[in-house]
Design a protein around this motif. Sequence first.
Motif, PDB file in Angstrom:
ATOM      1  N   SER B  40       0.765  -1.267  -0.057  1.00 14.12           N
ATOM      2  CA  SER B  40      -0.120   0.065  -0.195  1.00 14.12           C
ATOM      3  C   SER B  40       0.938   1.211   0.026  1.00 14.12           C
ATOM      4  O   SER B  40       1.919   1.220   0.702  1.00 14.12           O
ATOM      5  CB  SER B  40      -0.951  -0.014   1.276  1.00 14.12           C
ATOM      6  N   GLY B  41       0.613   2.201  -0.907  1.00 13.09           N
ATOM      7  CA  GLY B  41       1.241   3.430  -0.628  1.00 13.09           C
ATOM      8  C   GLY B  41       2.590   3.110  -1.728  1.00 13.09           C
ATOM      9  O   GLY B  41       3.590   4.286  -1.694  1.00 13.09           O
ATOM     10  N   GLY B  43       2.988   3.203  -4.884  1.00 11.35           N
ATOM     11  CA  GLY B  43       2.785   3.948  -6.178  1.00 11.35           C
ATOM     12  C   GLY B  43       2.102   3.112  -7.449  1.00 11.35           C
ATOM     13  O   GLY B  43       2.493   3.535  -8.630  1.00 11.35           O
ATOM     14  N   LYS B  44       1.452   2.157  -7.166  1.00  7.78           N
ATOM     15  CA  LYS B  44       0.722   1.254  -8.132  1.00  7.78           C
ATOM     16  C   LYS B  44      -0.551   2.227  -8.978  1.00  7.78           C
ATOM     17  O   LYS B  44      -0.505   2.350 -10.051  1.00  7.78           O
ATOM     18  CB  LYS B  44      -0.068   0.214  -7.610  1.00  7.78           C
ATOM     19  N   THR B  45      -1.352   3.000  -8.098  1.00  3.53           N
ATOM     20  CA  THR B  45      -2.384   3.849  -8.748  1.00  3.53           C
ATOM     21  C   THR B  45      -1.651   4.934  -9.271  1.00  3.53           C
ATOM     22  O   THR B  45      -2.031   5.405 -10.609  1.00  3.53           O
ATOM     23  CB  THR B  45      -3.173   4.198  -7.540  1.00  3.53           C
ATOM     24  N   THR B  46      -0.672   5.452  -8.892  1.00  2.47           N
ATOM     25  CA  THR B  46       0.094   6.507  -9.730  1.00  2.47           C
ATOM     26  C   THR B  46       0.651   5.998 -10.922  1.00  2.47           C
ATOM     27  O   THR B  46       0.692   6.952 -12.041  1.00  2.47           O
ATOM     28  CB  THR B  46       1.415   7.012  -8.684  1.00  2.47           C
ATOM     29  N   GLN B  89      -9.972   3.176  -8.645  1.00 11.29           N
ATOM     30  CA  GLN B  89     -10.065   2.250  -7.359  1.00 11.29           C
ATOM     31  C   GLN B  89     -11.482   2.920  -6.427  1.00 11.29           C
ATOM     32  O   GLN B  89     -11.746   1.910  -5.734  1.00 11.29           O
ATOM     33  CB  GLN B  89      -8.908   2.803  -6.484  1.00 11.29           C
TER      34      GLN B  89
HETATM   35  N1  LIG Z   1      -1.198  13.855  -5.730  1.00 19.45           N
HETATM   36  C1  LIG Z   1      -0.283  13.397  -4.950  1.00 19.45           C
HETATM   37  N2  LIG Z   1       0.340  14.128  -4.276  1.00 19.45           N
HETATM   38  C2  LIG Z   1       1.342  13.865  -3.350  1.00 19.45           C
HETATM   39  N3  LIG Z   1       1.574  12.630  -3.060  1.00 19.45           N
HETATM   40  C3  LIG Z   1       0.916  11.659  -3.689  1.00 19.45           C
HETATM   41  C4  LIG Z   1      -0.201  12.200  -4.645  1.00 19.45           C
HETATM   42  N4  LIG Z   1      -0.620  11.051  -5.138  1.00 19.45           N
HETATM   43  C5  LIG Z   1       0.052   9.842  -4.559  1.00 19.45           C
HETATM   44  N5  LIG Z   1       0.915  10.345  -3.799  1.00 19.45           N
HETATM   45  C6  LIG Z   1       1.772   9.725  -2.965  1.00 19.45           C
HETATM   46  O1  LIG Z   1       2.170   8.435  -3.669  1.00 19.45           O
HETATM   47  C7  LIG Z   1       2.390   7.395  -3.132  1.00 19.45           C
HETATM   48  C8  LIG Z   1       1.924   6.300  -3.958  1.00 19.45           C
HETATM   49  O2  LIG Z   1       0.295   6.561  -4.028  1.00 19.45           O
HETATM   50  P1  LIG Z   1      -0.426   5.635  -4.821  1.00 19.45           P
HETATM   51  O3  LIG Z   1      -1.719   5.804  -4.786  1.00 19.45           O
HETATM   52  O4  LIG Z   1       0.079   5.313  -6.325  1.00 19.45           O
HETATM   53  O5  LIG Z   1      -0.347   4.406  -3.746  1.00 19.45           O
HETATM   54  P2  LIG Z   1      -0.885   2.835  -4.015  1.00 19.45           P
HETATM   55  O6  LIG Z   1       0.219   1.812  -4.549  1.00 19.45           O
HETATM   56  O7  LIG Z   1      -2.173   2.793  -5.121  1.00 19.45           O
HETATM   57  O8  LIG Z   1      -1.489   2.107  -2.861  1.00 19.45           O
HETATM   58  P3  LIG Z   1      -2.992   1.514  -2.529  1.00 19.45           P
HETATM   59  O9  LIG Z   1      -2.588   0.050  -2.611  1.00 19.45           O
HETATM   60  O10 LIG Z   1      -3.110   1.902  -0.924  1.00 19.45           O
HETATM   61  O11 LIG Z   1      -4.002   2.070  -3.277  1.00 19.45           O
HETATM   62  C9  LIG Z   1       1.644   7.604  -1.707  1.00 19.45           C
HETATM   63  O12 LIG Z   1       3.049   7.735  -0.757  1.00 19.45           O
HETATM   64  C10 LIG Z   1       1.284   9.005  -1.826  1.00 19.45           C
HETATM   65  O13 LIG Z   1       0.981   9.600  -0.601  1.00 19.45           O
END
Ligand SMILES: Nc1ncnc2c1ncn2[C@@H]1O[C@H](COP(=O)(O)OP(=O)(O)OP(=O)(O)O)[C@@H](O)[C@H]1O
Lengths: 368, 250
Positions: B40-41, B43-46, B89
């Motif tokens: 979690s966190g 950066g997959k969604t990113t 998501q």
């Molecule tokens: N717009 C933003 N501004 C600043 N930081 C961001 C932004 N979007 C994401 N982040 C940071 O980037 C990191 C990755 O976020 P992301 O949403 O991609 O996680 P994830 O892998 O999808 O997690 P999860 O499985 O919980 O959904 C996190 O630490 C988050 O705080």
Amino acid sequence: MSAPPRLHVESGRVLLSGHWTLAAMLPDLTGLQAQLAPQRSVDVVWDLSALSRLDSAAAVLLWRTWGNAWPARLEISPLHRQVIERVAELPHEIAMPPALRIHPIEFIGSLLLKAGRNLQGMIVLFGQLLLDVAFLFKHPADIPWREFTANIYKSGAQALPVTALVGFLIGITISYLSALQLKSFGADIFIVNILGISIVRELGPVLVAVLVAGRSGSAMTAQIGVMRVTEEIDALSTMGISRTIRVVLPKIIGLTVAMPLIVLWASAVALLGGMLAAMLQLDLSFSYFIESLPRALPVANLFIGLGKGLVFGFVISLVACYFGLHVKPNTESLSSNTTSAVVTAITTVILADAVFAIFTRHIGVPQL
Amino acid sequence: MSQPVVELTGICTAFAGNFVHRDLNLRVEAGQIVGLLGGSGSGKTTLLREMLGLLRPTAGSVSLFGFNLNGSDALAQRAVRRRLGMLFQHGALFSALSVFDNIAFPLRELRCLDEDWIRRLVHLKLAMVEMEASHGKLMPAELSGGMVKRVALARALALEPELLLLDEPTSGLDPDRSQNFVDLVSGLQQALGLTVIMVTHDLNTLAGLASHVAVLADQRIIAFGPKDEVMSVDHPFVTGFFGADRRKLL
Ligand SMILES: Nc1ncnc2c1ncn2[C@@H]1O[C@H](COP(=O)(O)OP(=O)(O)OP(=O)(O)O)[C@@H](O)[C@H]1O
Ligand SMILES: [Mg+2]
């Protein structure tokens, strides 16, 4: 990358090949439909075995061509048959809700009923606020001081520049226009009376109310509305925090306290603007203006102005919070309620102003 | 096939100086169903947002179907975007439109299908995600969490795109529905040769659907390949994630 959909007709056989997908069909959709249409009624063999891809949009197209029934002779792979089976399973006529037609009189009636409901809702909200105030009297530790001061700062202190600017310009304009008229009568010194009464008693409060309704009223509705959309209000309630005490009350009391102060400030700046224009236009000195102001403007006018500010502030924030609390959780309702809040607030303010004018008609008018 | 569907090269992403991705590379070929794993966190969604062109990476390039999304003009971008579908998501349904209109929206945007056609397609999609036709009139706020997911999936599937990006498609669904989801997507994949990239934490979905697995950890893709190959990678995240369930996947 994708092969275009093809249709080949030969001696009672319709041969489909290529990619029958929405993306591949799009470039020449009408052409394809025109090619399919003549095959509709003819008794032919449909040969779909050479088809490489078939998506549901194409399946719907074929199904409609076949007149919602399987053709008598069909050659197709099991995989593609499945795709068409899904379309075949759909009920033919899916009843859509009939479009509502509203009679104009019905429309007016529903509008009135809605206005009545809103009025009732605002009275209920007001009653709730009175109960909350009574509760806070008994439990002073629960008074939300921080939210209260934050609201005074946001809707009061931060509104000072814009109200000053608008007030100043209006002061100059009125003074300039009146000066032109007064000069022709030789009644120059009455500029003080005109400016004093009109600005302090009438224009100051109304002008500020319109500005604040647009500025803080819309912000309140939008904020509470978004909190409803994102379920933040519900989260607050689960923590045992009353939404009216924590969210609504500080906004309403904050604006009710801040408005008279903004009115005072805006009226002062408007008078300054008027004074400046009078000096330039009529050669009326600052000191003369200030000396004669108390004579021309009985102090009751100031209290009327401040009283209007108090009432307008209360009305604007009550209307704004009411509409915010009644936002439905979607963006459309958020935008329409924000609009309604501002329009209703300004209309109510003007209405209240008229009531004020009637009830204070004998007060504060200088006897000459 | 020669041309990859998605190609990420040298992606770096930083939010206010914090690196989320550092020199990340990924190449997905047509027809693959890739499970994207990561904490979690991580950066997959990113990463998905960068593939969609919603977010510009700090450095590196993204190309979809051989197009560089950041470089091309608006019409070319729109043509590329029509070839992909995204399940967000949190659904990201249009809150002012009913369920029916939400799904019909991308179809209507094409401006060449008639209403009867659209109606049938929408009901087909609703049936695919096991929603009743009568649910079409509900507004998004009136749906349960899992229903939001399913409607969002139906909307992502509306155009039956070549590339499907799914952000946690089965979270919030009951096991039965998850299994049906797996069947639905693998059926579509066979019929249409879709390429799918999905973020998931659900081992069953992964086991049932994914042909390939990519693991995002330490700000890069530390492993990418067929499922069984990736499982044997010796990395704390991989061993931790599969852990005792390693056998279930085989
Ligand atoms: N717009 C933003 N501004 C600043 N930081 C961001 C932004 N979007 C994401 N982040 C940071 O980037 C990191 C990755 O976020 P992301 O949403 O991609 O996680 P994830 O892998 O999808 O997690 P999860 O499985 O919980 O959904 C996190 O630490 C988050 O705080
Ligand atoms: Mg995520």
